[in-house]
Write an enzyme that holds these catalytic residues in place. Structure first.
Site, PDB file in Angstrom:
ATOM      1  N   SER A   1       0.822  -1.205   0.000  1.00  0.00           N
ATOM      2  CA  SER A   1       0.000   0.000   0.000  1.00  0.00           C
ATOM      3  C   SER A   1       0.862   1.264   0.000  1.00  0.00           C
ATOM      4  CB  SER A   1      -0.968  -0.044   1.195  1.00  0.00           C
ATOM      5  OG  SER A   1      -2.012   0.873   1.047  1.00  0.00           O
TER       6      SER A   1
ATOM      7  N   ASP B   1     -10.518  -4.291  -5.292  1.00  0.00           N
ATOM      8  CA  ASP B   1      -9.786  -3.654  -4.210  1.00  0.00           C
ATOM      9  C   ASP B   1     -10.319  -2.221  -4.109  1.00  0.00           C
ATOM     10  OD1 ASP B   1      -8.042  -2.374  -2.501  1.00  0.00           O
ATOM     11  OD2 ASP B   1      -6.210  -3.069  -3.472  1.00  0.00           O
TER      12      ASP B   1
ATOM     13  N   HIS C   1      -7.450  -5.608  -0.161  1.00  0.00           N
ATOM     14  CA  HIS C   1      -6.241  -4.781  -0.248  1.00  0.00           C
ATOM     15  C   HIS C   1      -5.051  -5.407   0.489  1.00  0.00           C
ATOM     16  CE1 HIS C   1      -4.172  -1.088  -1.126  1.00  0.00           C
ATOM     17  NE2 HIS C   1      -3.969  -0.795   0.153  1.00  0.00           N
TER      18      HIS C   1
END
Length: 268
Positions: free
Chosen positions: A96, A218, A246
């Site tokens: 991320s 996602d 995610h």
């Protein structure tokens, strides 16, 4: 008195190999989130785990709101960690927001990194000027307003959305507990830096060979975002997992490991 880097970032080293593989967790998480991935690489690599300042068991007193007002502050920490441990030819694995942190570090010090593995990267979460980031500016403003007024409530709401696998409530619960363990003031600041940032123009400067791992659906980093990252990073490979959410390193670790192994053993 200067805080030692190993203490500041709660660095832990394991593995039997020589080439370093550095894992960087996402927002609200900590190094424990990599526990399903690292065993597959411990035989062949030196595994370096750490917590971003303000997360996990890092030294909270080292959190500098001015330094960490952009992701470059975290990228500089990553470079310091590599230099402190005298690492070379680093395989960087980021989830991320840490995907972008690793990308920024590779731009500043391309000599440090051999390959980047970017899981669910997003350089910009806000839709603007034909770019689809997944959220409107109003969405992000409301998100920031909610987390500022009720961080614990926001954490309880957002973590199942991030995990994206309702049949695995244990990971939503783990993520919520991780979010809630953060200092709320630091958590709010890091969230604003993450969700309001725009690093799209930096991607073309990433010259390190990169693997982009994307899930669908996602909600946090949709497919269009992953495709954009792939288009912008010159030497990149894009893999769309047969997995949702995610956090595939928690919910679909075998698939992440498989694509990582292929990428790491394929010559550039």
């Amino acid at each position: 008195m200067e805080i030692k880097i190993k203490q500041r970032n709660n660095i832990n080293i394991l593995g039997k190999g020589n080439q370093p593989m550095v894992f960087a967790h996402g927002y609200g998480c900590d190094q424990h989130m990599w526990r399903y991935i690292t065993p597959a690489f411990e035989e062949d690599y030196q595994i370096i785990l750490f917590d971003h300042v303000g997360s996990g068991k890092s030294d909270q007193s080292a959190y500098d709101f001015e330094k960490y007002d952009s992701l470059q502050g975290y990228a500089d920490d990553l470079i310091e960690i590599c230099d402190e441990l005298q690492l070379e030819q680093v395989i960087f694995v980021g989830h991320s927001v840490s995907s972008i942190i690793g990308a920024l570090a590779s731009i500043k010090r391309p000599d440090l990194f051999e390959k980047l593995v970017l899981i669910g990267p997003s350089p910009c979460y806000i839709n603007k000027n034909g770019y689809s980031g997944g959220f409107t500016r109003q969405d992000i403003d409301e998100l920031v307003e909610t987390l500022e007024s009720n961080y614990l409530g926001w954490s309880s709401y957002i973590t199942p959305v991030i995990i994206g696998n309702p049949e695995m409530p244990e990971y939503s619960e783990e993520l919520r507990n991780s979010f809630c363990s953060m200092n709320p003031e630091i958590a709010r600041h890091f969230a604003k830096v993450t969700f309001l940032g725009d690093n799209r123009e930096d991607l073309s400067k990433v010259l390190t060979s990169s693997l982009i791992i994307q899930c669908h659906p996602d909600v946090i980093a949709p497919v269009k975002v992953g495709e954009f990252v792939h288009q912008q990073i010159p030497n990149s490979t894009y893999e769309l997992l047969d997995a949702s959410g995610h956090c595939p390193h928690l919910t679909a670790p075998d698939k992440v490991i498989s694509h990582m192994q292929t990428f790491l053993t394929t010559p550039d």
